[in-house]
Every structure is written in C-alpha cells, then in structure tokens.
Write an enzyme that holds these catalytic residues in place. Structure first.
Site, PDB file in Angstrom:
ATOM      1  N   GLN A 204      -6.836  -6.681   0.986  1.00  0.00           N
ATOM      2  CA  GLN A 204      -5.753  -6.064   1.760  1.00  0.00           C
ATOM      3  C   GLN A 204      -5.358  -6.897   2.981  1.00  0.00           C
ATOM      4  O   GLN A 204      -6.186  -7.627   3.521  1.00  0.00           O
ATOM      5  CB  GLN A 204      -6.182  -4.668   2.196  1.00  0.00           C
ATOM      6  CG  GLN A 204      -6.737  -3.866   1.011  1.00  0.00           C
ATOM      7  CD  GLN A 204      -7.002  -2.424   1.326  1.00  0.00           C
ATOM      8  OE1 GLN A 204      -6.156  -1.736   1.878  1.00  0.00           O
ATOM      9  NE2 GLN A 204      -8.172  -1.953   0.973  1.00  0.00           N
TER      10      GLN A 204
ATOM     11  N   HIS B  51      -8.870  -5.677  -5.246  1.00  0.00           N
ATOM     12  CA  HIS B  51      -7.738  -5.759  -4.317  1.00  0.00           C
ATOM     13  C   HIS B  51      -8.217  -6.212  -2.939  1.00  0.00           C
ATOM     14  O   HIS B  51      -9.199  -5.702  -2.420  1.00  0.00           O
ATOM     15  CB  HIS B  51      -7.003  -4.400  -4.215  1.00  0.00           C
ATOM     16  CG  HIS B  51      -7.889  -3.267  -3.810  1.00  0.00           C
ATOM     17  ND1 HIS B  51      -8.839  -2.714  -4.658  1.00  0.00           N
ATOM     18  CD2 HIS B  51      -8.003  -2.572  -2.651  1.00  0.00           C
ATOM     19  CE1 HIS B  51      -9.479  -1.744  -4.043  1.00  0.00           C
ATOM     20  NE2 HIS B  51      -8.995  -1.637  -2.807  1.00  0.00           N
TER      21      HIS B  51
ATOM     22  N   LEU C 152     -11.647  -0.865  14.134  1.00  0.00           N
ATOM     23  CA  LEU C 152     -10.466  -0.014  13.896  1.00  0.00           C
ATOM     24  C   LEU C 152     -10.940   1.237  13.176  1.00  0.00           C
ATOM     25  O   LEU C 152     -11.160   1.228  11.962  1.00  0.00           O
ATOM     26  CB  LEU C 152      -9.441  -0.736  13.019  1.00  0.00           C
ATOM     27  CG  LEU C 152      -8.959  -2.093  13.511  1.00  0.00           C
ATOM     28  CD1 LEU C 152      -8.046  -2.739  12.483  1.00  0.00           C
ATOM     29  CD2 LEU C 152      -8.222  -1.941  14.837  1.00  0.00           C
TER      30      LEU C 152
ATOM     31  N   SER D  68     -11.964   2.558  -2.265  1.00  0.00           N
ATOM     32  CA  SER D  68     -11.696   3.758  -3.057  1.00  0.00           C
ATOM     33  C   SER D  68     -11.171   3.426  -4.452  1.00  0.00           C
ATOM     34  O   SER D  68     -11.162   4.281  -5.322  1.00  0.00           O
ATOM     35  CB  SER D  68     -10.712   4.682  -2.333  1.00  0.00           C
ATOM     36  OG  SER D  68      -9.459   4.058  -2.189  1.00  0.00           O
ATOM     37  N   GLN D  69     -10.731   2.197  -4.657  1.00  0.00           N
ATOM     38  CA  GLN D  69     -10.182   1.816  -5.967  1.00  0.00           C
ATOM     39  C   GLN D  69     -11.073   0.772  -6.634  1.00  0.00           C
ATOM     40  O   GLN D  69     -11.487  -0.186  -5.972  1.00  0.00           O
ATOM     41  CB  GLN D  69      -8.759   1.242  -5.804  1.00  0.00           C
ATOM     42  CG  GLN D  69      -7.730   2.244  -5.289  1.00  0.00           C
ATOM     43  CD  GLN D  69      -7.500   3.414  -6.246  1.00  0.00           C
ATOM     44  OE1 GLN D  69      -7.755   3.318  -7.455  1.00  0.00           O
ATOM     45  NE2 GLN D  69      -7.031   4.528  -5.700  1.00  0.00           N
TER      46      GLN D  69
ATOM     47  N   ASN E 127     -14.639   1.300   6.517  1.00  0.00           N
ATOM     48  CA  ASN E 127     -14.476   0.145   5.629  1.00  0.00           C
ATOM     49  C   ASN E 127     -14.389  -1.120   6.487  1.00  0.00           C
ATOM     50  O   ASN E 127     -14.838  -1.125   7.638  1.00  0.00           O
ATOM     51  CB  ASN E 127     -13.267   0.352   4.710  1.00  0.00           C
ATOM     52  CG  ASN E 127     -11.958   0.453   5.483  1.00  0.00           C
ATOM     53  OD1 ASN E 127     -11.877   0.103   6.657  1.00  0.00           O
ATOM     54  ND2 ASN E 127     -10.922   0.922   4.822  1.00  0.00           N
TER      55      ASN E 127
ATOM     56  N   ASN F 180       0.862  -1.183   0.000  1.00  0.00           N
ATOM     57  CA  ASN F 180       0.000   0.000   0.000  1.00  0.00           C
ATOM     58  C   ASN F 180       0.902   1.239   0.000  1.00  0.00           C
ATOM     59  O   ASN F 180       1.822   1.334   0.807  1.00  0.00           O
ATOM     60  CB  ASN F 180      -0.899  -0.027   1.238  1.00  0.00           C
ATOM     61  CG  ASN F 180      -2.005   1.003   1.161  1.00  0.00           C
ATOM     62  OD1 ASN F 180      -1.760   2.172   0.871  1.00  0.00           O
ATOM     63  ND2 ASN F 180      -3.221   0.576   1.423  1.00  0.00           N
ATOM     64  N   LYS F 181       0.637   2.156  -0.909  1.00  0.00           N
ATOM     65  CA  LYS F 181       1.500   3.341  -1.047  1.00  0.00           C
ATOM     66  C   LYS F 181       1.295   4.343   0.088  1.00  0.00           C
ATOM     67  O   LYS F 181       2.165   5.165   0.356  1.00  0.00           O
ATOM     68  CB  LYS F 181       1.202   4.020  -2.401  1.00  0.00           C
ATOM     69  CG  LYS F 181       2.223   5.059  -2.817  1.00  0.00           C
ATOM     70  CD  LYS F 181       1.953   5.522  -4.237  1.00  0.00           C
ATOM     71  CE  LYS F 181       2.859   6.660  -4.652  1.00  0.00           C
ATOM     72  NZ  LYS F 181       4.285   6.284  -4.749  1.00  0.00           N
TER      73      LYS F 181
HETATM   74  P1  AMP Z   1     -10.665   6.416   4.108  1.00  0.00           P
HETATM   75  O1  AMP Z   1     -12.106   6.419   3.704  1.00  0.00           O
HETATM   76  O2  AMP Z   1      -9.713   5.971   3.064  1.00  0.00           O
HETATM   77  O3  AMP Z   1     -10.260   7.672   4.797  1.00  0.00           O
HETATM   78  O4  AMP Z   1     -10.549   5.284   5.201  1.00  0.00           O
HETATM   79  C1  AMP Z   1     -11.119   5.450   6.460  1.00  0.00           C
HETATM   80  C2  AMP Z   1     -11.328   4.119   7.066  1.00  0.00           C
HETATM   81  O5  AMP Z   1     -10.175   3.332   6.859  1.00  0.00           O
HETATM   82  C3  AMP Z   1     -11.446   4.121   8.573  1.00  0.00           C
HETATM   83  O6  AMP Z   1     -12.659   4.516   9.070  1.00  0.00           O
HETATM   84  C4  AMP Z   1     -11.157   2.708   8.882  1.00  0.00           C
HETATM   85  O7  AMP Z   1     -12.319   1.951   8.737  1.00  0.00           O
HETATM   86  C5  AMP Z   1     -10.151   2.314   7.816  1.00  0.00           C
HETATM   87  N1  AMP Z   1      -8.756   2.100   8.176  1.00  0.00           N
HETATM   88  C6  AMP Z   1      -7.830   1.909   7.262  1.00  0.00           C
HETATM   89  N2  AMP Z   1      -6.650   1.709   7.855  1.00  0.00           N
HETATM   90  C7  AMP Z   1      -6.831   1.785   9.168  1.00  0.00           C
HETATM   91  C8  AMP Z   1      -6.007   1.668  10.303  1.00  0.00           C
HETATM   92  N3  AMP Z   1      -4.731   1.423  10.191  1.00  0.00           N
HETATM   93  N4  AMP Z   1      -6.512   1.835  11.519  1.00  0.00           N
HETATM   94  C9  AMP Z   1      -7.778   2.102  11.627  1.00  0.00           C
HETATM   95  N5  AMP Z   1      -8.626   2.206  10.601  1.00  0.00           N
HETATM   96  C10 AMP Z   1      -8.169   2.047   9.376  1.00  0.00           C
HETATM   97  P1  AMP Z   2      -9.508   0.946  -0.624  1.00  0.00           P
HETATM   98  O1  AMP Z   2      -9.570   2.402  -0.252  1.00  0.00           O
HETATM   99  O2  AMP Z   2     -10.012   0.046   0.445  1.00  0.00           O
HETATM  100  O3  AMP Z   2     -10.110   0.670  -1.977  1.00  0.00           O
HETATM  101  O4  AMP Z   2      -7.978   0.575  -0.737  1.00  0.00           O
HETATM  102  C1  AMP Z   2      -7.149   1.109  -1.737  1.00  0.00           C
HETATM  103  C2  AMP Z   2      -5.809   1.381  -1.126  1.00  0.00           C
HETATM  104  O5  AMP Z   2      -4.890   1.591  -2.195  1.00  0.00           O
HETATM  105  C3  AMP Z   2      -5.755   2.605  -0.247  1.00  0.00           C
HETATM  106  O6  AMP Z   2      -5.509   2.195   1.089  1.00  0.00           O
HETATM  107  C4  AMP Z   2      -4.616   3.453  -0.809  1.00  0.00           C
HETATM  108  O7  AMP Z   2      -3.739   3.873   0.197  1.00  0.00           O
HETATM  109  C5  AMP Z   2      -3.907   2.488  -1.744  1.00  0.00           C
HETATM  110  N1  AMP Z   2      -3.311   3.125  -2.927  1.00  0.00           N
HETATM  111  C6  AMP Z   2      -3.756   4.203  -3.617  1.00  0.00           C
HETATM  112  N2  AMP Z   2      -2.931   4.479  -4.664  1.00  0.00           N
HETATM  113  C7  AMP Z   2      -1.958   3.538  -4.656  1.00  0.00           C
HETATM  114  C8  AMP Z   2      -0.814   3.268  -5.477  1.00  0.00           C
HETATM  115  N3  AMP Z   2      -0.499   4.041  -6.516  1.00  0.00           N
HETATM  116  N4  AMP Z   2      -0.053   2.195  -5.160  1.00  0.00           N
HETATM  117  C9  AMP Z   2      -0.344   1.416  -4.105  1.00  0.00           C
HETATM  118  N5  AMP Z   2      -1.387   1.639  -3.280  1.00  0.00           N
HETATM  119  C10 AMP Z   2      -2.197   2.667  -3.551  1.00  0.00           C
END
Ligand code: AMP
Ligand code: AMP
Length: 315
Positions: free
Chosen positions: A161, A159, A276, A154-155, A269, A94-95
């Site tokens: 994780q 994928h 978490l 978001s993608q 998520n 993960n970047k």
């Molecule tokens: P985002 O919508 O990308 O800002 O992701 C927010 C959500 O990512 C949080 O509410 C958690 O459900 C989840 N999340 C991702 N990584 C973590 C982490 N290391 N610790 C806690 N929550 C995480």
């Molecule tokens: P999600 O938000 O659950 O779909 O997870 C997508 C994840 O991809 C996020 O946690 C981002 O941090 C990660 N991400 C976004 N862009 C990149 C990239 N270029 N390379 C690797 N990971 C990425």
C-alpha cells in the site's frame, strides 16, 4: 529500473476524484479528528498521530481467497491494469481510504500475503516511491506491506500500500536515519535500532543516489532485515511469520509482530508501527492515551534487541 508513466501523479488524483464522485469508493476520513501525542522515553520525545474515526464500518474486516476483491479489481478503481517489468502488477485505489488517493500495488495472479517481498516487487515499490517524490506535490509518501497472520492485514491476496504521511508529521524512523550512514547489506553490518524504543525494529538507511537503489541492493537489504526479523520470531518460538514493512526513499524498516491487535480491540498494522494509530471510538482513544503508543507497540511486537550481538542460533 521500472519507470513510472509520465503524469502518474495527476492520473492517480484524477482517477481518485472520478471514483469518489461516481460513488465507487468511500472516503472514510471525512469525519476524522486528528491529534499529535508526545511520548517521552529518557530524554527523547516520540510522536504519535492519533486519528479518531467513527465511520469505518464500511471496511470489510477479513477477506478470503474465495471472496477476494483483488482477483478482479473494479475498473473504476484501477489506476493502471499493467505495471512492472513483466506487467505482473496492477495499481488499484483503496476502496475505503482514510487518506485521499491511498492506493495499492496488487499482483495480477494470486500470491499469498504471507510471502516475503520479491526483488521485482521491491523494484516496483521503489519506482513508485521515486515517482511520487518527484511528482507528488511535495507530499511525503510511504509504502507499507503487512505480512503474515499477526501483521494487521485483512486481505490474503498480495498487496503493498501507498499513502502520504500527515503534513508536518515525523515518524521515529526519520530521526533514526537522520545522522547515519547508508546501510551495507552484508553479514558484518547491523541495521539501525533505537535503544530507547522498547520494541524490536530493524531500519536500513538507503543511499541518496537514485542509481544505487538497484534491484539487487534493495533485495539484499530486505533480506538482511528479514534475517533479523526471523531471528526474533525464532527466539520467541513464534508459530507464524508476521511482520510490518515500511519504506520511503530514505529507509526501509521491518518490525516483527507478535499480535495483530492490542487488547483484542485495537488493530495495528504497518501504519501503526509508524505511529499512525486509528481509533474507532472514545473508549479506544482513552485506552491509547492511558497506555501510551510505545507501550502498545511493545505489546504487539517483540522486545528490542538493540546492542545484542548475533549468535549461532540466529539466521
Ligand atoms: P483495521 O484493522 O483495518 O481497522 O486498521 C486499523 C489500523 O489501520 C490502525 O491501527 C492503523 O495502524 C492503520 N491505519 C490505516 N490507515 C490509517 C490512517 N490513515 N491513519 C492512521 N492509521 C491508519
Ligand atoms: P489490509 O487490511 O492491510 O490487508 O489492506 C487491505 C485494504 O484493501 C483495506 O485497507 C481495504 O480498505 C481495502 N479494500 C477492501 N476491499 C476492497 C475492494 N473491493 N477494492 C479496493 N480496496 C479494497
């Protein structure tokens, strides 16, 4: 059974250290503060692990098929360019991790994040979880998959994780499977659901014998949990199929989702459904504390179905 290469864990750590030192990834967890918050329901206490982080701006909010970072992942982030029985996956760091060495199983060709996990994807997930368990410095790794438009993904490119749970943190699922029998994926057995938890969640405890975690068993278990998930979505007339998948070597859980965000600001998520929760500012932290994490999960999920008998309208 897919085997994970020897030394996978040290390869993962080494790749992470090199990518970080070379500036190819941004570790977002540096300025994080953590807090364990208890939430009482009846005579039970559930824990939430709140992370407050003010520097998540690096992470792109939404990816698109046209601008897809997983079509050609950066070589510096690629741990293995071929993985799986047919080499159909890549393993990519993960970047923008919040936890070091957070990585992903990414399909080599574009497959939509709205599709269910296939038998070969489940086999690959469990091969990795087994490998991390035997080799991962005693860390408690879990896998998660955010499926569908309201799941918090978001993608759009498929994928799954992998992240270690915080040290000494026990999500509610660990308690649910503590004393139960392993799941039998047939029409007569119901998945576990804690009646004190307000949102629908379907948990299957897995057999402890590694050889019983065959591709067929994993696929049938996933399908059983998905059936219940689809029934909940149908009962509430949802016009989308969104759910979170969380897995360890001990259990698999699916949680149907009604909304990706709480109060239109707090993204939840699969990590979120395990308790978490990630907050990006003091206002959100105050909102999480005053609402309580179980109420937040209730709002972004669907009401519990524990104790409800199946009927002919269900899948
Ligand atoms: P985002 O919508 O990308 O800002 O992701 C927010 C959500 O990512 C949080 O509410 C958690 O459900 C989840 N999340 C991702 N990584 C973590 C982490 N290391 N610790 C806690 N929550 C995480
Ligand atoms: P999600 O938000 O659950 O779909 O997870 C997508 C994840 O991809 C996020 O946690 C981002 O941090 C990660 N991400 C976004 N862009 C990149 C990239 N270029 N390379 C690797 N990971 C990425």
């Amino acid at each position: 059974m897919i085997t994970v290469p020897d030394q996978f864990y040290s390869t993962l750590q080494e790749k992470y250290r090199t990518a970080l030192a070379g500036g190819h990834l941004t570790f977002d967890g540096e300025s994080a503060s953590h807090e364990l918050i208890d939430y009482k329901i009846n005579d039970k206490t559930f824990q939430c692990h709140l992370t407050e982080l003010k520097s998540l701006e690096h992470r792109p909010e939404k990816g698109t098929v046209a601008k897809n970072p997983f079509a050609k992942p950066e070589p510096e982030l690629t741990i293995l360019s071929e993985f799986g029985e047919k080499n159909e996956f890549k393993l990519v760091l993960n970047k923008f991790p919040v936890v070091p060495a957070h990585f992903m199983l990414v399909t080599n060709t574009f497959i939509s994040q709205n599709t269910p996990l296939s038998p070969s994807e489940l086999s690959a997930i469990y091969a990795l979880l087994m490998g991390l368990k035997s080799d991962g410095e005693g860390k408690n790794w879990f896998a998660f998959y955010n499926c569908g438009p309201e799941s918090g993904a978001s993608q759009p490119h498929k994928h799954v994780q992998f992240m270690p749970l915080p040290t000494n943190y026990q999500p509610f699922t660990a308690k649910i499977v503590e004393t139960s029998e392993s799941f039998i994926p047939d029409q007569t057995h119901e998945p576990l659901q804690d009646a004190d938890i307000p949102f629908a969640h379907f948990v299957a405890k897995l057999p402890s014998e590694k050889e019983k975690l065959t591709e067929e068993y994993l696929a049938m278990t996933f399908v059983s949990l998905l059936q219940r998930t689809l029934s909940v979505l149908k009962a509430h007339d949802a016009n989308h199929i969104s759910y979170n998948f969380c897995a360890t070597t001990n259990y698999m859980m699916l949680v149907p989702r009604s909304s990706a965000k709480f109060d239109e600001t707090l993204g939840i998520n699969s990590c979120g459904v395990l308790g978490l929760i990630l907050s990006k500012n003091d206002g959100t932290t105050a909102l999480i504390k005053s609402t309580g994490f179980m109420s937040i999960l209730e709002a972004v999920g669907f009401p519990k179905t524990a104790g409800e008998a199946s009927n002919e309208y269900m899948y």
